[in-house]
Motif scaffolding. Structure first.
Motif, short mmCIF file in Angstrom:
data_model
loop_
_atom_site.label_atom_id
_atom_site.label_comp_id
_atom_site.label_asym_id
_atom_site.label_seq_id
_atom_site.Cartn_x
_atom_site.Cartn_y
_atom_site.Cartn_z
N VAL A 64 15.00 -46.67 -5.29
CA VAL A 64 15.73 -45.52 -4.95
C VAL A 64 15.66 -45.14 -2.97
O VAL A 64 14.78 -45.39 -2.79
CB VAL A 64 14.83 -43.77 -5.17
CG1 VAL A 64 16.23 -42.76 -5.05
CG2 VAL A 64 15.28 -43.76 -7.08
N ILE A 87 20.55 -45.07 -6.87
CA ILE A 87 19.45 -45.76 -7.33
C ILE A 87 19.76 -46.84 -8.20
O ILE A 87 20.82 -47.96 -8.45
CB ILE A 87 19.76 -45.23 -8.98
CG1 ILE A 87 18.51 -43.55 -8.16
CG2 ILE A 87 18.75 -45.51 -9.61
CD1 ILE A 87 18.96 -42.39 -9.72
N TRP A 137 18.02 -39.06 -13.26
CA TRP A 137 17.43 -38.45 -12.00
C TRP A 137 17.00 -37.21 -11.79
O TRP A 137 17.58 -36.22 -12.30
CB TRP A 137 18.86 -39.22 -10.78
CG TRP A 137 18.19 -38.15 -9.68
CD1 TRP A 137 18.91 -37.80 -8.62
CD2 TRP A 137 16.93 -38.99 -8.47
NE1 TRP A 137 18.01 -37.39 -7.28
CE2 TRP A 137 17.38 -38.06 -7.44
CE3 TRP A 137 16.13 -40.50 -9.02
CZ2 TRP A 137 15.81 -38.72 -5.99
CZ3 TRP A 137 15.66 -40.33 -7.72
CH2 TRP A 137 14.94 -39.59 -6.50
#
Length: 412
Positions: free
Chosen positions: A388, A348, A339
């Motif tokens: 996300v 995520i 990330w």
């Protein structure tokens, strides 16, 4: 230890266990339909951790952390702070462990029984992964129905859609549970739920048993797997005179269920550690193993559930988000990710291609402040996309893929 003292300890444990289930039922009714999407679960975790978990909120906090891939954090939670069980004094020379490789054991009792009931701890995603791993064996043995306590929508609707969604249930929002349901549908089981939550224990067990018993009416071909939480798989009256689903179902069908408990470090901690250490010394715990029959209490183990087999999990070294593990890594596809945006907390998730974000993802993990590297595990050879979420909902993001690695960032 005197028999009276031993009975008293068992009663304390059972009363504590019933208290957990009561709190769980109340919390479930409050949160279902409200906190099942990832961003809602994330909101809840952040809020409870800000306020500090108490006896009423520590249960749903643990469930949500499991759903969000933080199983190592659950192992640190104290779900019964008011109860401190006395330490066990075990004579290892009297500890008899009848070890059966899990695949061999499941083939055996799938061939010999029409009803098999498997317990899960609602805080342990790996229990769900384990149940999913057994489904092909049951299907090969002619099992026709898979019933899960946690399914809140009709089995017909779930089957026609082909995948679980946030409305399917609460515990089913765990990706591991979602993958169990996908596998059951792929194997062409008849999939159904059987539970509801009335105000009495007896009413709940009666309702569930009546619904499941109808599957056997005038149908000699029915063979049933029941995926249930905790004590619902107990088929003998407990020390505090409670009868659970397995016992009531046995009465209604005349068919004795074969019952399986799962032991892990999340719960049953003292007994689990002693048994796991003994199995490790024997070299028998690289993956889950069955104890058939379960060990007796003669050696000093205090709480052994009255079931037909106990499935003992290996010690869990999983650590979110970068060192997450699964029970059967050789049978899963590992995605190593990063990330790259300084925006936390986020979730995520890997979604199966073609399924909407209202579906249950193949896997997901919550990312806390400062965390960048993560691991996701999905069924092999599955096409997927990365999505996300933050506390406000779906976050615009981009993913750069390279085989089984992913660089994920939030869009400007």
């Amino acid at each position: 230890m005197k028999p009276k003292t031993r009975r008293r300890i068992r009663q304390i444990v059972l009363f504590s266990f019933v208290a957990i289930l009561t709190i769980a039922g109340l919390a479930w009714r409050f949160w279902v339909g409200k906190n099942v999407a990832q961003w809602q679960l994330l909101q809840f975790v952040v809020q409870i951790e800000h306020d500090g978990a108490d006896a009423q909120t520590v249960q749903p906090l643990g469930w949500n952390l499991a759903i969000l891939g933080r199983d190592d954090e659950i192992r640190q939670l104290d779900f019964l702070p008011q109860y401190d069980p006395p330490l066990l004094d075990v004579d290892s020379s009297k500890l008899t462990l009848n070890v059966v490789p899990w695949r061999d054991g499941f083939r055996q009792f799938a061939a010999e029984n029409r009803i098999v009931m498997m317990m899960e701890d609602h805080f342990v995603s790996k229990h769900r992964e384990m149940i999913g791993a057994t489904l092909p064996t049951f299907r090969e043995a002619g099992f026709t129905h898979y019933a899960a306590e946690a399914i809140g929508e009709s089995g017909e609707l779930l089957t026609s859609r082909g995948y679980p969604v946030v409305e399917t249930g609460y515990y089913t929002s765990d990706p591991q549970f979602g993958n169990v349901l996908r596998k059951a549908l792929d194997l062409e089981f008849t999939v159904l739920g059987y539970d509801f939550r009335p105000f009495t224990h007896e009413g709940r067990e009666e309702f569930a048993a009546t619904k499941l018993a109808k599957l056997f009416t005038d149908n000699s071909q029915t063979k049933l797997i029941v995926h249930a939480g905790f004590a619902h798989v107990l088929k003998h009256e407990t020390d505090i005179e409670q009868r659970w689903l397995a016992a009531v179902l046995w009465d209604k069908t005349g068919i004795e269920p074969f019952t399986i408990w799962q032991w892990s470090a999340m719960r049953d901690a003292q007994e689990y550690r002693i048994v796991a250490d003994a199995l490790a010394e024997l070299g028998d715990l690289d993956e889950p193993v069955l104890l058939m029959p379960p060990p007796t209490t003669d050696g000093g183990i205090r709480d052994v559930p009255r079931v037909d087999a106990i499935l003992v999990h290996p010690p869990d070294q999983s650590a979110a988000p970068a060192d997450r593990t699964v029970l059967f890594p050789n049978e899963m596809q590992r995605i190593s990710g990063q990330w790259t945006t300084k925006h936390w907390p986020v979730v995520i998730a890997a979604y199966k291609d073609g399924e909407p974000t209202t579906a249950i993802p193949l896997d997901q993990v919550m990312m806390r402040d400062g965390e960048q590297r993560f691991v996701l595990w999905i069924p092999p050879s599955t096409k997927y996309e990365i999505v996300v979420f933050d506390q406000n909902g779906l976050l615009d993001s981009s993913t750069q893929m390279d085989r089984d690695s992913a660089l994920v960032r939030a869009d400007e």
